[in-house]
Motif scaffolding. Structure first.
Motif, PDB file in Angstrom:
ATOM      1  N   LEU A   1       0.859  -1.190   0.000  1.00 27.52           N
ATOM      2  CA  LEU A   1       0.000   0.000   0.000  1.00 27.52           C
ATOM      3  C   LEU A   1       0.891   1.233   0.000  1.00 27.52           C
ATOM      4  O   LEU A   1       1.368   1.665   1.050  1.00 27.52           O
ATOM      5  CB  LEU A   1      -0.922  -0.009   1.236  1.00 27.52           C
ATOM      6  N   GLU A   2       1.123   1.793  -1.155  1.00 29.19           N
ATOM      7  CA  GLU A   2       2.046   2.919  -1.276  1.00 29.19           C
ATOM      8  C   GLU A   2       1.404   4.140  -1.899  1.00 29.19           C
ATOM      9  O   GLU A   2       2.078   5.145  -2.148  1.00 29.19           O
ATOM     10  CB  GLU A   2       3.272   2.506  -2.117  1.00 29.19           C
ATOM     11  N   LEU A   3       0.082   4.109  -2.140  1.00 29.25           N
ATOM     12  CA  LEU A   3      -0.635   5.229  -2.730  1.00 29.25           C
ATOM     13  C   LEU A   3      -1.864   5.536  -1.886  1.00 29.25           C
ATOM     14  O   LEU A   3      -2.300   4.724  -1.071  1.00 29.25           O
ATOM     15  CB  LEU A   3      -1.051   4.913  -4.177  1.00 29.25           C
ATOM     16  N   PHE A   4      -2.439   6.731  -2.126  1.00 26.18           N
ATOM     17  CA  PHE A   4      -3.630   7.146  -1.375  1.00 26.18           C
ATOM     18  C   PHE A   4      -4.656   7.695  -2.342  1.00 26.18           C
ATOM     19  O   PHE A   4      -4.365   8.572  -3.158  1.00 26.18           O
ATOM     20  CB  PHE A   4      -3.279   8.224  -0.341  1.00 26.18           C
ATOM     21  N   CYS A   5      -5.880   7.155  -2.291  1.00 27.00           N
ATOM     22  CA  CYS A   5      -6.977   7.599  -3.148  1.00 27.00           C
ATOM     23  C   CYS A   5      -7.750   8.688  -2.408  1.00 27.00           C
ATOM     24  O   CYS A   5      -8.371   8.418  -1.366  1.00 27.00           O
ATOM     25  CB  CYS A   5      -7.891   6.432  -3.493  1.00 27.00           C
ATOM     26  N   LYS A   6      -7.729   9.903  -2.958  1.00 27.08           N
ATOM     27  CA  LYS A   6      -8.421  11.014  -2.316  1.00 27.08           C
ATOM     28  C   LYS A   6      -9.931  10.885  -2.451  1.00 27.08           C
ATOM     29  O   LYS A   6     -10.671  11.348  -1.572  1.00 27.08           O
ATOM     30  CB  LYS A   6      -7.951  12.338  -2.928  1.00 27.08           C
ATOM     31  N   ASN A   7     -10.379  10.263  -3.549  1.00 27.20           N
ATOM     32  CA  ASN A   7     -11.821  10.123  -3.738  1.00 27.20           C
ATOM     33  C   ASN A   7     -12.434   9.240  -2.666  1.00 27.20           C
ATOM     34  O   ASN A   7     -13.480   9.565  -2.086  1.00 27.20           O
ATOM     35  CB  ASN A   7     -12.120   9.532  -5.126  1.00 27.20           C
TER      36      ASN A   7
ATOM     37  N   PRO B   1       0.964   9.778  -4.080  1.00 29.78           N
ATOM     38  CA  PRO B   1       1.844   8.933  -3.262  1.00 29.78           C
ATOM     39  C   PRO B   1       1.496   9.039  -1.779  1.00 29.78           C
ATOM     40  O   PRO B   1       1.052  10.097  -1.305  1.00 29.78           O
ATOM     41  CB  PRO B   1       3.242   9.491  -3.551  1.00 29.78           C
ATOM     42  N   LEU B   2       1.690   7.941  -1.078  1.00 29.47           N
ATOM     43  CA  LEU B   2       1.352   7.897   0.336  1.00 29.47           C
ATOM     44  C   LEU B   2       2.079   8.982   1.117  1.00 29.47           C
ATOM     45  O   LEU B   2       1.500   9.626   1.990  1.00 29.47           O
ATOM     46  CB  LEU B   2       1.715   6.514   0.896  1.00 29.47           C
ATOM     47  N   ARG B   3       3.355   9.206   0.779  1.00 31.33           N
ATOM     48  CA  ARG B   3       4.141  10.216   1.493  1.00 31.33           C
ATOM     49  C   ARG B   3       3.556  11.614   1.293  1.00 31.33           C
ATOM     50  O   ARG B   3       3.516  12.420   2.234  1.00 31.33           O
ATOM     51  CB  ARG B   3       5.596  10.180   1.034  1.00 31.33           C
ATOM     52  N   GLU B   4       3.083  11.895   0.072  1.00 30.93           N
ATOM     53  CA  GLU B   4       2.504  13.219  -0.199  1.00 30.93           C
ATOM     54  C   GLU B   4       1.273  13.465   0.657  1.00 30.93           C
ATOM     55  O   GLU B   4       1.098  14.537   1.253  1.00 30.93           O
ATOM     56  CB  GLU B   4       2.156  13.331  -1.686  1.00 30.93           C
ATOM     57  N   GLU B   5       0.387  12.455   0.699  1.00 32.95           N
ATOM     58  CA  GLU B   5      -0.807  12.599   1.520  1.00 32.95           C
ATOM     59  C   GLU B   5      -0.443  12.645   3.004  1.00 32.95           C
ATOM     60  O   GLU B   5      -1.075  13.360   3.791  1.00 32.95           O
ATOM     61  CB  GLU B   5      -1.769  11.446   1.247  1.00 32.95           C
ATOM     62  N   TYR B   6       0.583  11.862   3.353  1.00 25.85           N
ATOM     63  CA  TYR B   6       1.069  11.868   4.746  1.00 25.85           C
ATOM     64  C   TYR B   6       1.534  13.268   5.143  1.00 25.85           C
ATOM     65  O   TYR B   6       1.184  13.770   6.215  1.00 25.85           O
ATOM     66  CB  TYR B   6       2.210  10.866   4.882  1.00 25.85           C
ATOM     67  N   GLU B   7       2.314  13.911   4.283  1.00 23.52           N
ATOM     68  CA  GLU B   7       2.815  15.244   4.585  1.00 23.52           C
ATOM     69  C   GLU B   7       1.668  16.240   4.686  1.00 23.52           C
ATOM     70  O   GLU B   7       1.658  17.118   5.557  1.00 23.52           O
ATOM     71  CB  GLU B   7       3.813  15.700   3.507  1.00 23.52           C
ATOM     72  N   ARG B   8       0.672  16.076   3.774  1.00 23.44           N
ATOM     73  CA  ARG B   8      -0.460  16.993   3.808  1.00 23.44           C
ATOM     74  C   ARG B   8      -1.276  16.817   5.088  1.00 23.44           C
ATOM     75  O   ARG B   8      -1.645  17.789   5.748  1.00 23.44           O
ATOM     76  CB  ARG B   8      -1.356  16.766   2.585  1.00 23.44           C
ATOM     77  N   LYS B   9      -1.554  15.550   5.416  1.00 17.09           N
ATOM     78  CA  LYS B   9      -2.319  15.281   6.636  1.00 17.09           C
ATOM     79  C   LYS B   9      -1.549  15.713   7.875  1.00 17.09           C
ATOM     80  O   LYS B   9      -2.124  16.222   8.847  1.00 17.09           O
ATOM     81  CB  LYS B   9      -2.650  13.789   6.728  1.00 17.09           C
ATOM     82  N   LYS B  10      -0.241  15.499   7.842  1.00 12.60           N
ATOM     83  CA  LYS B  10       0.589  15.891   8.987  1.00 12.60           C
ATOM     84  C   LYS B  10       0.557  17.403   9.163  1.00 12.60           C
ATOM     85  O   LYS B  10       0.489  17.916  10.295  1.00 12.60           O
ATOM     86  CB  LYS B  10       2.023  15.402   8.777  1.00 12.60           C
ATOM     87  N   ALA B  11       0.597  18.124   8.010  1.00 13.54           N
ATOM     88  CA  ALA B  11       0.506  19.583   8.081  1.00 13.54           C
ATOM     89  C   ALA B  11      -0.852  20.009   8.630  1.00 13.54           C
ATOM     90  O   ALA B  11      -0.957  20.945   9.438  1.00 13.54           O
ATOM     91  CB  ALA B  11       0.738  20.192   6.696  1.00 13.54           C
ATOM     92  N   GLU B  12      -1.927  19.303   8.188  1.00 12.81           N
ATOM     93  CA  GLU B  12      -3.258  19.604   8.703  1.00 12.81           C
ATOM     94  C   GLU B  12      -3.332  19.353  10.212  1.00 12.81           C
ATOM     95  O   GLU B  12      -3.915  20.140  10.954  1.00 12.81           O
ATOM     96  CB  GLU B  12      -4.306  18.750   7.983  1.00 12.81           C
ATOM     97  N   LEU B  13      -2.736  18.224  10.632  1.00  6.41           N
ATOM     98  CA  LEU B  13      -2.726  17.934  12.068  1.00  6.41           C
ATOM     99  C   LEU B  13      -1.950  18.984  12.841  1.00  6.41           C
ATOM    100  O   LEU B  13      -2.320  19.359  13.961  1.00  6.41           O
ATOM    101  CB  LEU B  13      -2.128  16.543  12.316  1.00  6.41           C
ATOM    102  N   GLY B  14      -0.845  19.447  12.212  1.00  9.91           N
ATOM    103  CA  GLY B  14      -0.067  20.508  12.864  1.00  9.91           C
ATOM    104  C   GLY B  14      -0.894  21.769  13.021  1.00  9.91           C
ATOM    105  O   GLY B  14      -0.870  22.418  14.080  1.00  9.91           O
ATOM    106  N   ASN B  15      -1.644  22.120  11.955  1.00  6.66           N
ATOM    107  CA  ASN B  15      -2.510  23.293  12.036  1.00  6.66           C
ATOM    108  C   ASN B  15      -3.612  23.085  13.068  1.00  6.66           C
ATOM    109  O   ASN B  15      -3.951  23.999  13.828  1.00  6.66           O
ATOM    110  CB  ASN B  15      -3.133  23.587  10.665  1.00  6.66           C
ATOM    111  N   THR B  16      -4.172  21.861  13.071  1.00  7.17           N
ATOM    112  CA  THR B  16      -5.224  21.561  14.052  1.00  7.17           C
ATOM    113  C   THR B  16      -4.682  21.657  15.474  1.00  7.17           C
ATOM    114  O   THR B  16      -5.335  22.202  16.369  1.00  7.17           O
ATOM    115  CB  THR B  16      -5.786  20.148  13.806  1.00  7.17           C
ATOM    116  N   GLU B  17      -3.475  21.111  15.659  1.00 11.95           N
ATOM    117  CA  GLU B  17      -2.862  21.172  16.992  1.00 11.95           C
ATOM    118  C   GLU B  17      -2.632  22.619  17.413  1.00 11.95           C
ATOM    119  O   GLU B  17      -2.881  22.994  18.562  1.00 11.95           O
ATOM    120  CB  GLU B  17      -1.536  20.410  16.989  1.00 11.95           C
ATOM    121  N   ALA B  18      -2.155  23.452  16.440  1.00  9.25           N
ATOM    122  CA  ALA B  18      -1.928  24.868  16.747  1.00  9.25           C
ATOM    123  C   ALA B  18      -3.241  25.562  17.090  1.00  9.25           C
ATOM    124  O   ALA B  18      -3.308  26.379  18.019  1.00  9.25           O
ATOM    125  CB  ALA B  18      -1.253  25.553  15.562  1.00  9.25           C
TER     126      ALA B  18
END
Length: 557
Positions: A161-167, A188-205
């Motif tokens: 599992l190395e990809l992420f389906c946004k739909n 790519p999984l890493r791209e979505e990971y970075e995006r979600k991680k950034a969202e979590l960072g914003n949520t945490e802030a």
């Protein structure tokens, strides 16, 4: 043989297909070696049988036999590696409950340092070495050790599992994008990971900011209660003092009235007692004479009566009591006169209180006149203004509009809050300015040091370089000190004066019309330039559309 084996490295015993140490090594006719299972799987289902290394094609499927020489060498290598692992196991950490164990270790399981997403195996320090030193294995993706590596494989296609389906918001493998998720937005999984991680960072802030705001509000409530208690204690103390004095005065007046009345009563009683005593004596004398007369009158002998009548005492002089009276004193009007005198005393006390209050007001007016002598001419700096602020052409007025403007985000500008500073700065001496806040329901005023944070979240407090007071929700006045201090201002000011004594470390705020001190920051330590601070705050749907206006000082004699 054992001595020679020490010269061999693990690279010499790796299958080029699975990149692992040979298991049942076999040789092809071209002389290359592979794991028997690996080369068999490679050829299954094919018409042409080629060598994965040199690409030589064989007309018929070669008959494979175990290479005994390589097999023995691999066995010796495995034994040597196992001994080395055993000798170093004491230096490495043994896997504890809750930790990921090494999948390769036999016997005592050591703590895994990394998990390989290609091999789907977790490795301790010893067994991880090939992934660090071997060229082919270096390309494998290593992550911090995790359990259940099989869960990272697609259950349908048995691929990573190395990809992420946004739909569909799910992790997928490469085959999924061709079949079940065709034409979907896949990254790519890493791209979505970075995006979600950034969202979590914003949520945490955001959560931290919400917590901070609630802590400040909690502190504000506590300060409000404390301020209310202080005000109540002060009023009670003043009330006790005034009414104690009043009760003492009333008590003295009551004692004086009762004393006067009792004194008159005692004088009346004394006069009556004198008359009563005198009358009682006269009655006693008369009763004695009456007894003597009665005794003589009983005599039958004429001679005896006449001889003894001369011995009868002469009648005492009789006092005429007809006009003698005991007149009760008049008490009428005594209480009224006492109350009137008390009223006069209270009027005098009220006059003194009014004079004291007038004196205090005069002192405040004198203090305000003193600081007004340090008036400075200020203009607002548009380079510091937040994007929603509208400044007048003369730089004296500012208000918040409903729309944000596209303006350069230069270092001096406040990027998030509706704040603007003056062009003028001060690094010594004293200065004073006045700002009209009439008609506003939200605002902030004060001074700020040059090095304040102007980007992102800002906390208004002295340790962060701000000395300000604010109005919120029409009647919530606070001084933004180390902890917010609730201010009791009823009614609120329409014009606020701000005075700063740089060397003294003093920032004071005044209600100009009432000539009253609102709040002072004392003991401040100024080491940088100070800029007057203006915050017109949100437009609030037009409720707070009135501007902050830098006003000239109106001097009075």
């Amino acid at each position: 043989m054992s001595a020679a084996s020490c010269l061999h490295t693990e690279d010499q015993f790796l299958c080029s297909i699975c990149l692992g140490v040979f298991t049942h090594p076999v040789s092809t006719p071209c002389g290359h070696n592979f794991c028997k299972t690996c080369i068999t799987n490679h050829w299954d289902g094919k018409v042409l049988y080629d060598c994965p290394n040199c690409k030589e094609v064989f007309k018929t499927r070669p008959e494979l036999k175990v290479n005994t020489f390589i097999y023995e060498m691999v066995a010796q290598f495995r034994q040597s590696a196992q001994q080395e692992a055993s000798s170093s196991s004491s230096e490495q950490q043994v896997s504890k409950p809750g930790e990921v164990p090494c999948d390769v270790c036999t016997g005592t399981k050591l703590k895994a340092l990394k998990s390989c997403l290609v091999c789907l195996v977790s490795y301790c320090e010893t067994h991880l070495e090939p992934h660090v030193t071997t060229t082919g294995l270096k390309r494998h993706q290593l992550i911090d050790p995790v359990e259940n590596l099989e869960g990272r494989m697609c259950e349908k296609h048995d691929k990573l599992l190395e990809l992420f389906c946004k739909n569909d918001q799910m992790c997928v493998c490469m085959l999924c994008t061709i079949l079940d998720h065709k034409s979907h937005d896949v990254v790519p999984l890493r791209e979505e990971y970075e995006r979600k991680k950034a969202e979590l960072g914003n949520t945490e802030a955001e959560i931290k900011q919400m917590i901070q705001k609630r802590r400040l509000k909690l502190e504000e409530f506590k300060q409000s209660v404390e301020l209310s208690k202080k005000n109540a204690d002060r009023e009670v103390a003043e009330g006790v003092q005034v009414f104690s004095a009043l009760m003492e005065t009333v008590k003295r007046r009551l004692n004086r009235v009762t004393g006067t009345i009792k004194e008159k009563q005692r004088e009346t009683e004394k006069q009556a007692e004198g008359f009563i005593k005198e009358l009682q004596q006269e009655i006693s004398d008369l009763e004695k004479r009456s007894s003597e007369v009665k005794k003589l009158s009983r005599y039958e002998d004429h001679l005896h009566l006449l001889q003894n009548i001369t011995s009868l005492k002469a009648a005492p002089p009789n006092k005429n009591w007809t006009g003698v009276r005991v007149h009760p004193p008049s008490y009428e009007g005594t209480v009224v006169r006492a109350v009137k005198q008390l009223e006069e005393t209270l009027s005098e006390q009220m006059k003194k209180l009014i004079e004291a209050e007038l004196k205090r007001v005069q002192q405040n007016e004198a203090e305000l006149k003193r600081v007004q002598r340090y008036e400075v001419d200020l203009t607002l700096d548009p380079d510091t203004a937040g994007s929603g602020l509208i400044l007048s052409d003369d730089g004296k007025n500012v208000y918040q509009s409903n729309k944000r403007k596209n303006i350069p985000n230069n270092p001096e500008r406040f990027s998030y809050y509706p704040i603007v500073l003056s062009k003028q700065s001060f690094s010594s001496g004293r200065f004073y300015f006045e700002v009209q806040v009439k008609g506003k329901t939200w605002w902030g005023l004060g001074v700020a040091r040059e090095s304040i944070n102007r980007k992102g979240s800002i906390t208004l407090r002295p340790q962060d370089g701000f000395w300000t007071i604010r109005l919120r929700n029409e009647n919530e006045y606070t001084a933004c000190d180390h902890h917010s201090v609730r201010l009791s201002l009823q009614p609120g000011p329409e014009k606020v004066g701000v005075f700063v004594d740089y060397e003294e470390g003093l920032v004071s705020f005044y209600d100009v019309d009432a000539a009253a001190l609102i709040h002072s920051f004392t003991g401040c330590s100024f080491t940088e330039k100070l800029y007057p601070y203006f915050e017109p705050c949100s437009n609030d749907g037009g409720k707070n559309s009135a501007p902050l206006i830098i006003s000239p000082v109106r001097h009075t004699e």
